[in-house]
Design an enzyme around this catalytic site. Structure first.
Site, mmCIF file in Angstrom:
data_model
loop_
_atom_site.group_PDB
_atom_site.id
_atom_site.type_symbol
_atom_site.label_atom_id
_atom_site.label_comp_id
_atom_site.label_asym_id
_atom_site.label_seq_id
_atom_site.Cartn_x
_atom_site.Cartn_y
_atom_site.Cartn_z
ATOM 1 C CE LYS A 273 -3.463 -2.364 2.869
ATOM 2 N NZ LYS A 273 -4.195 -2.336 4.162
ATOM 3 C CG HIS A 274 0.102 4.581 -2.409
ATOM 4 N ND1 HIS A 274 1.155 4.632 -3.299
ATOM 5 C CD2 HIS A 274 -1.006 4.361 -3.153
ATOM 6 C CE1 HIS A 274 0.701 4.445 -4.529
ATOM 7 N NE2 HIS A 274 -0.605 4.277 -4.468
ATOM 8 C CD GLU A 275 5.374 4.865 4.714
ATOM 9 O OE1 GLU A 275 4.544 4.744 5.654
ATOM 10 O OE2 GLU A 275 6.323 4.094 4.531
#
Length: 640
Positions: A273-275
């Protein structure tokens, strides 16, 4: 025939994944915990009073208070939350001293990142203990708080494992083994195909049709054939068209397939997932790489069209049309705000991935078309320094891009944002100790909300989970587009290296190394080699300048490796990534449109299982690889 084998073997990958990942031991029944008191407890068999239903990426923590005089306040802080406030979890009443019965409270704690647990007493709000621990998924833990000495009132906090956690990363290992097995089958098949009788028999049975001429890809690669047939201008070059670089399509396809996988969920693993804010995960790598290779394709395709006699006005019309189509596709077809209800002007998301690609393509392609110089690529144009022959002739482009970066820096650090400190780069919410809860993204978020409106930008940014932000924020917003243009411009430089040093493999690769080192040094200076403490941290949500230099550093190295393996040594055909790279727009739009349809998605038996999510997401991604392969075999390419 290696390509044909790749398609045939990939067709059974989904079934193999399902069989292996859903094997016993890789899934965990959730909601069917042992009966109360049946498992070992924190006191050698004490009954578990409450056991909430387990959820993915969570563990059960039972807080046992044996202090007779005061209750406990339990708070937690995630290790991935920078300068955040502790979040209250539970209050545990004092124990019943007369009955010698401790009081307990059950809470679910996060297992994705290490946690710091803080226990304060209800009397005087005194800190009793602080524990740092990384809990395991579906584990059962007890935190026992008791008095060691009544005279000194020393309190001990002991963390006990009642039931061990599962290894949630085993599905990744099994998936890796499946694909390694597929690769082994392909290698063996290729070795067999080198045996003349076997090869002749297979060719006789299959009668494959090879694709001799591959059309140019759609992002920044206008079709040369169309330009020749429709433009009466005589050719300026009599040489045969140069062979297409398979490494470019392979690079694009690799970025695209990772993008599809993470967009489908990435098995619900946090690193897919995106940070939340600063830093990088796997999901943060792919979009800038896609932008980078788009810039590379722009350089090669425009050069090819102009060499074959297309006028600049005609090329400009194609650039405008493609940009318009990309933006239109992004706004109407691929729009994530549909989850808020039927699409209307009231909640239509204006920014987006395709919108940013379209606008970036427009600026970079027009910039290249405007300032391209005849004779520069052929080496007939004299330059003061031969080592900079791919840079100096284009100094107006560099001035324009540097001016854009100055604008980004001024707006980011000098623009007054109401209620926020000047130059704020934080996530807001509970970050920065909760001092700026409504300042998510600083100037970047403020500009989007001011010009586009809160309802027309992304409603659920990645910072909303860890940092508990409530403000809408769009990672594809207006201000970040400036640095996206810079990323594509760096890709444009890679394309110019291919043009200026045609067939000079050592020169091409050495310049890629130099560019990578330069970008890496800039990143190290901007970030101070730190995730949080740099001048400008790496941040995908902001598309910070350090994010662009870091991603371009990686991109130059990755392109070098793929170019060496695919085009120089020909040790790898680029399969299977080459095929989606040839149909990138179709795969991207298709995976978004059909995301919630079978066979790309189905009802799971256990939605709280990483194994089931990983099976579904890998199956869907593999299907798009197979689709792109079949389209390639039938010479079907979607161009815009």
């Amino acid at each position: 025939m290696a390509a044909a084998s790749a398609g045939l073997v990939a067709a059974v990958a989904a079934a193999a994944l399902s069989a292996l990942l859903m094997a016993p031991g890789l899934t965990q029944p959730h909601g069917e915990g042992p009966p109360e008191g049946s498992g070992p407890g924190p006191r050698g068999g004490a009954a578990v009073e409450r056991r909430p239903t387990g959820r993915m990426d969570q563990a059960l923590l039972l807080v046992r208070n044996e202090l007779p005089a005061q209750g406990l306040r339990l708070a937690a802080l995630s290790g991935s939350c920078h300068q955040c406030l502790y979040q209250f979890l539970a209050f545990v009443p004092p124990s019943n001293g007369s009955l010698r019965k401790p009081s307990t409270a059950a809470v679910m704690v996060d297992t994705q990142h290490p946690l710091t647990l803080l226990l304060n007493g209800s009397v005087g709000d005194r800190e009793l203990c602080k524990i740092q621990y990384h809990f395991g998924e579906f584990g059962n833990y007890s935190l026992v708080v008791k008095t060691l000495s009544t005279s000194t009132k020393t309190v001990s906090c002991d963390l006990v494992i009642n039931e061990g956690p599962i290894n949630s990363y085993l599905p990744i290992l099994f998936a890796f083994l499946v694909y390694v097995g597929i690769l082994a089958i392909l290698i063996v098949g290729r070795l067999f195909m080198k045996i003349d009788p076997v090869r002749n028999w297979v060719y006789k049975k299959l009668n494959p049709r090879e694709t001799d001429r591959l059309i140019n890809s759609e992002l920044g690669s206008p079709n040369t054939t169309d330009s020749i047939s429709s433009d009466p201008t005589p050719r300026l070059w009599s040489t045969a068209p140069r062979q297409r670089l398979r490494s470019l399509d392979t690079f694009r396809g690799l970025s695209l397939i990772i993008m599809v996988f993470v967009n489908y969920g990435g098995g619900k693993y946090w690193f897919f997932k995106h940070e939340s804010w600063n830093g990088l995960t796997v999901a943060d790598l792919v979009f800038p790489w896609f932008v980078f290779i788009m810039g590379t394709s722009i350089s090669l395709s425009l050069s090819s069209m102009l060499r074959w006699g297309s006028s600049k006005w005609k090329v400009l019309r194609k650039i405008l049309w493609r940009s318009f189509l990309l933006i239109l596709l992004g706004i109407i077809v691929v729009n994530p705000n549909y989850c808020l209800g039927p699409l209307s002007w009231d909640n239509l998301r204006i920014p987006g991935v395709l919108q940013r690609l379209g606008f970036t393509y427009l600026v970079v392609a027009a910039l290249e078309l405007l300032f391209t110089r005849a004779g520069a690529e052929s080496g007939t144009l004299e330059t003061p320094c031969s080592a900079l022959q791919d840079i100096l002739p284009y100094w107006p482009q560099w001035i324009f891009v540097l001016m854009l970066e100055v604008i980004w820096l001024c707006l980011t650090f000098l623009l007054p944002v109401p209620g926020c400190p000047r130059g704020y780069l934080g996530p807001g919410g509970i970050g920065d100790f909760g001092n700026y809860p409504n300042c998510t993204g600083g100037a970047a978020g403020y500009i989007d909300r001011l010009l586009l409106g809160e309802k027309h930008i992304y409603q659920h940014p990645s910072s909303s989970v860890i940092y508990q932000t409530t403000m809408p924020y769009d990672p594809e917003g207006i201000l970040g587009t400036i640095n996206t243009i810079f990323m594509a411009f760096l890709g444009l430089q890679a394309g110019k290296i291919f043009l200026f040093y045609k067939d000079q493999h050592k020169q091409i690769m050495s310049r890629f190394v130099i560019w990578s080192i330069v970008m890496g040094i800039i990143s190290a200076i901007l970030t101070k080699c730190s995730k949080e403490e740099g001048f400008i941290p790496i941040n995908k949500n902001l598309w910070s300048i350090s994010y662009v230099t870091t991603m371009s550093c990686f991109a130059f190295i990755l392109l070098l490796l793929i170019y060496y393996l695919v085009d120089v040594k020909r040790l790898w055909s680029g399969a299977p990534f080459f095929y989606p790279g040839m149909n990138s727009i179709l795969v991207y739009v298709g995976h978004e449109v059909f995301e919630n349809y079978f066979p790309f998605k189905w009802k799971m038996q256990d939605s709280q299982s990483h194994a089931e999510h990983l099976t579904q997401n890998l199956t869907a991604t593999t299907l798009w690889v197979i689709i792109s392969y079949l389209l390639y075999r039938r010479r079907i390419f979607w161009k815009i």
